[in-house]
Write a protein that holds these residues in place. Structure first.
Motif, mmCIF file in Angstrom:
data_model
loop_
_atom_site.group_PDB
_atom_site.id
_atom_site.type_symbol
_atom_site.label_atom_id
_atom_site.label_comp_id
_atom_site.label_asym_id
_atom_site.label_seq_id
_atom_site.Cartn_x
_atom_site.Cartn_y
_atom_site.Cartn_z
ATOM 1 N N VAL A 1 33.743 49.993 41.850
ATOM 2 C CA VAL A 1 32.826 48.863 41.959
ATOM 3 C C VAL A 1 33.089 47.851 40.851
ATOM 4 O O VAL A 1 33.056 46.629 41.066
ATOM 5 C CB VAL A 1 31.365 49.352 41.916
ATOM 6 C CG1 VAL A 1 30.397 48.186 41.721
ATOM 7 C CG2 VAL A 1 31.016 50.100 43.199
ATOM 8 N N SER A 2 33.370 48.336 39.651
ATOM 9 C CA SER A 2 33.670 47.452 38.529
ATOM 10 C C SER A 2 34.918 46.619 38.806
ATOM 11 O O SER A 2 34.967 45.422 38.498
ATOM 12 C CB SER A 2 33.856 48.281 37.258
ATOM 13 O OG SER A 2 34.186 47.454 36.164
ATOM 14 N N LYS A 3 35.918 47.238 39.409
ATOM 15 C CA LYS A 3 37.153 46.513 39.723
ATOM 16 C C LYS A 3 36.932 45.509 40.856
ATOM 17 O O LYS A 3 37.505 44.408 40.832
ATOM 18 C CB LYS A 3 38.255 47.505 40.086
ATOM 19 C CG LYS A 3 38.741 48.327 38.897
ATOM 20 C CD LYS A 3 39.906 49.225 39.267
ATOM 21 C CE LYS A 3 40.449 49.958 38.044
ATOM 22 N NZ LYS A 3 41.639 50.785 38.359
ATOM 23 N N VAL A 4 36.107 45.883 41.820
ATOM 24 C CA VAL A 4 35.778 44.939 42.889
ATOM 25 C C VAL A 4 35.048 43.728 42.322
ATOM 26 O O VAL A 4 35.351 42.579 42.673
ATOM 27 C CB VAL A 4 34.929 45.619 43.980
ATOM 28 C CG1 VAL A 4 34.401 44.588 44.976
ATOM 29 C CG2 VAL A 4 35.754 46.675 44.716
ATOM 30 N N LEU A 5 34.102 43.978 41.426
ATOM 31 C CA LEU A 5 33.384 42.870 40.795
ATOM 32 C C LEU A 5 34.354 41.977 40.034
ATOM 33 O O LEU A 5 34.248 40.745 40.091
ATOM 34 C CB LEU A 5 32.304 43.395 39.855
ATOM 35 C CG LEU A 5 31.436 42.331 39.188
ATOM 36 C CD1 LEU A 5 30.618 41.570 40.220
ATOM 37 C CD2 LEU A 5 30.504 42.954 38.137
ATOM 38 N N ALA A 6 35.309 42.581 39.334
ATOM 39 C CA ALA A 6 36.313 41.793 38.609
ATOM 40 C C ALA A 6 37.108 40.922 39.570
ATOM 41 O O ALA A 6 37.433 39.765 39.258
ATOM 42 C CB ALA A 6 37.241 42.716 37.832
ATOM 43 N N SER A 7 37.408 41.461 40.746
ATOM 44 C CA SER A 7 38.174 40.675 41.720
ATOM 45 C C SER A 7 37.359 39.496 42.231
ATOM 46 O O SER A 7 37.901 38.411 42.474
ATOM 47 C CB SER A 7 38.628 41.565 42.883
ATOM 48 O OG SER A 7 37.556 41.900 43.749
ATOM 49 N N THR A 8 36.036 39.673 42.384
ATOM 50 C CA THR A 8 35.208 38.539 42.804
ATOM 51 C C THR A 8 35.159 37.488 41.699
ATOM 52 O O THR A 8 35.126 36.284 41.977
ATOM 53 C CB THR A 8 33.770 38.973 43.161
ATOM 54 O OG1 THR A 8 33.070 39.422 41.996
ATOM 55 C CG2 THR A 8 33.776 40.067 44.218
ATOM 56 N N GLU A 9 35.160 37.929 40.451
ATOM 57 C CA GLU A 9 35.163 36.983 39.330
ATOM 58 C C GLU A 9 36.426 36.130 39.361
ATOM 59 O O GLU A 9 36.366 34.902 39.185
ATOM 60 C CB GLU A 9 35.072 37.751 38.014
ATOM 61 C CG GLU A 9 33.750 38.472 37.807
ATOM 62 C CD GLU A 9 33.783 39.485 36.676
ATOM 63 O OE1 GLU A 9 32.733 40.073 36.386
ATOM 64 O OE2 GLU A 9 34.866 39.694 36.086
ATOM 65 N N ASP A 10 37.558 36.776 39.583
ATOM 66 C CA ASP A 10 38.826 36.037 39.614
ATOM 67 C C ASP A 10 38.861 35.044 40.764
ATOM 68 O O ASP A 10 39.278 33.887 40.607
ATOM 69 C CB ASP A 10 40.000 37.019 39.728
ATOM 70 C CG ASP A 10 40.179 37.863 38.474
ATOM 71 O OD1 ASP A 10 39.570 37.542 37.436
ATOM 72 O OD2 ASP A 10 40.936 38.861 38.538
ATOM 73 N N VAL A 11 38.430 35.499 41.939
ATOM 74 C CA VAL A 11 38.467 34.641 43.127
ATOM 75 C C VAL A 11 37.542 33.447 42.979
ATOM 76 O O VAL A 11 37.940 32.297 43.191
ATOM 77 C CB VAL A 11 38.103 35.445 44.394
ATOM 78 C CG1 VAL A 11 37.778 34.502 45.557
ATOM 79 C CG2 VAL A 11 39.243 36.373 44.782
ATOM 80 N N TRP A 12 36.301 33.694 42.588
ATOM 81 C CA TRP A 12 35.338 32.596 42.576
ATOM 82 C C TRP A 12 35.511 31.681 41.372
ATOM 83 O O TRP A 12 35.211 30.483 41.463
ATOM 84 C CB TRP A 12 33.918 33.138 42.683
ATOM 85 C CG TRP A 12 33.661 33.725 44.041
ATOM 86 C CD1 TRP A 12 33.389 35.015 44.351
ATOM 87 C CD2 TRP A 12 33.710 33.015 45.282
ATOM 88 N NE1 TRP A 12 33.268 35.170 45.710
ATOM 89 C CE2 TRP A 12 33.460 33.955 46.300
ATOM 90 C CE3 TRP A 12 33.950 31.683 45.635
ATOM 91 C CZ2 TRP A 12 33.434 33.603 47.656
ATOM 92 C CZ3 TRP A 12 33.932 31.326 46.983
ATOM 93 C CH2 TRP A 12 33.672 32.283 47.975
ATOM 94 N N ASN A 13 36.001 32.195 40.255
ATOM 95 C CA ASN A 13 36.334 31.285 39.156
ATOM 96 C C ASN A 13 37.426 30.315 39.577
ATOM 97 O O ASN A 13 37.348 29.114 39.286
ATOM 98 C CB ASN A 13 36.770 32.085 37.913
ATOM 99 C CG ASN A 13 35.604 32.447 37.008
ATOM 100 O OD1 ASN A 13 35.023 31.584 36.364
ATOM 101 N ND2 ASN A 13 35.245 33.732 36.993
ATOM 102 N N GLN A 14 38.451 30.822 40.248
ATOM 103 C CA GLN A 14 39.534 29.957 40.699
ATOM 104 C C GLN A 14 39.053 28.990 41.773
ATOM 105 O O GLN A 14 39.374 27.790 41.740
ATOM 106 C CB GLN A 14 40.684 30.797 41.261
ATOM 107 C CG GLN A 14 41.820 29.941 41.837
ATOM 108 C CD GLN A 14 42.971 30.789 42.353
ATOM 109 O OE1 GLN A 14 43.497 31.641 41.646
ATOM 110 N NE2 GLN A 14 43.356 30.576 43.602
ATOM 111 N N THR A 15 38.261 29.490 42.719
ATOM 112 C CA THR A 15 37.779 28.656 43.815
ATOM 113 C C THR A 15 36.892 27.530 43.299
ATOM 114 O O THR A 15 36.999 26.382 43.747
ATOM 115 C CB THR A 15 37.011 29.512 44.838
ATOM 116 O OG1 THR A 15 37.854 30.576 45.300
ATOM 117 C CG2 THR A 15 36.569 28.678 46.034
#
Length: 284
Positions: free
Chosen positions: A78-92
């Motif tokens: 779950v922590s890694k999934v949250l990190a992936s959302t951070e990367d995606v939405w920061n870039q978006t």
């Protein structure tokens, strides 16, 4: 999902085993307050502390949060999934000239205080706009697998991505607009607005899936099907049929199975959040 090489998020609050709700006790702030009151009133501070321990405020203090144990595989995922959302939405958000704010994700068991009231595991995973936090009791994943027949890591990731989608809506001001609009209309119309809100979050979860796979190639054969199965399993029509043996469309708040699958797929196929405007379409 291939998440082995993905970083962990720093925005996890693990409240499991941290006291929950209703255990009583007064924190250091309460002790200081008791000493101050005692100084001005002459009342024994131990008497004041005993009174404070019986108050709802004392019992509702949030448990101390900590990092999940290193050997907790589900929490790590779950922590890694949250990190992936951070990367995606920061870039978006950067691409759109905006600033993204990372949400916190709270792991809890049973019940926990939130800015939106007491969060209950029975509610399922949820997002609280008042404190910008996603809340999840990881026992929900067992229910997702056993009750809803939606196993698989991407199905679990979809759940987190959907709630983070609500955070995106909150940052964009959509959540506040919908909240105000729902207060001005009938219950049926308010439910219809909630459906549009939830389907947009499904679409945003699809955008996350597409973009995180483009960044890191995390998806494996069968992953997309797992997410679509999860979206279908928690459609209002299916849940109502299981619970009461009949379907009442005007009471839907999240959308039908077909709608949830279609909007998630739309986000996944396009990877474009601009394709997720459920509020400007006649066909949901």
């Amino acid at each position: 999902m291939r998440m082995d090489d993905y970083r962990e998020s720093d925005n996890i609050e693990d409240r499991r085993g941290g006291g929950g709700i209703g255990r009583g006790g007064v924190g250091i702030g309460g002790i200081v307050l008791a000493l101050v009151i005692s100084y001005f009133t002459g009342i024994n501070p131990m008497t004041l502390l005993g009174i404070m321990e019986q108050t709802p405020l004392a019992r509702q203090e949030a448990p101390v949060a900590h990092k999940p144990p290193a050997n907790d595989e589900t929490a790590l995922f779950v922590s890694k999934v949250l990190a992936s959302t951070e990367d995606v939405w920061n870039q978006t958000f950067r691409e759109a000239g905006r600033q993204y704010e990372n949400p916190k994700l709270v792991l809890f068991t049973g019940a926990t205080p939130t800015a939106c009231g007491t969060g209950q595991a029975a509610m399922g995973p949820f997002y609280c706009p008042g404190d910008h936090k996603v809340y999840i009791d990881l026992a929900f994943y067992r229910e997702l697998k056993d009750r809803f027949r939606a196993p698989g890591e991407f199905a679990q990731a979809y759940v987190v991505a959907h709630e983070v989608g609500h955070h995106v809506q909150n940052l964009l001001g959509i959540a506040d607009q919908v909240h105000k609009a729902r207060q001005r209309v009938s219950e049926r119309e308010a439910n219809a607005l909630s459906v549009r809100m939830e389907l947009q979050a499904d679409c945003l979860a699809g955008v996350w899936g597409k973009r995180t796979d483009t960044m890191k190639q995390v998806l494996e054969p069968g992953d997309l099907e797992a997410a679509l199965t999860a979206a279908s399993a928690i459609g209002d029509d299916r849940l109502q049929q299981q619970a009461q043996g009949r379907i009442v469309p005007e009471s839907f708040t999240h959308g039908s199975s077909e709608q949830r699958v279609r909007w998630f797929r739309r986000g996944f196929e396009t990877g474009d959040m601009n394709q997720c405007n459920t509020f400007k379409t006649d066909r949901l």
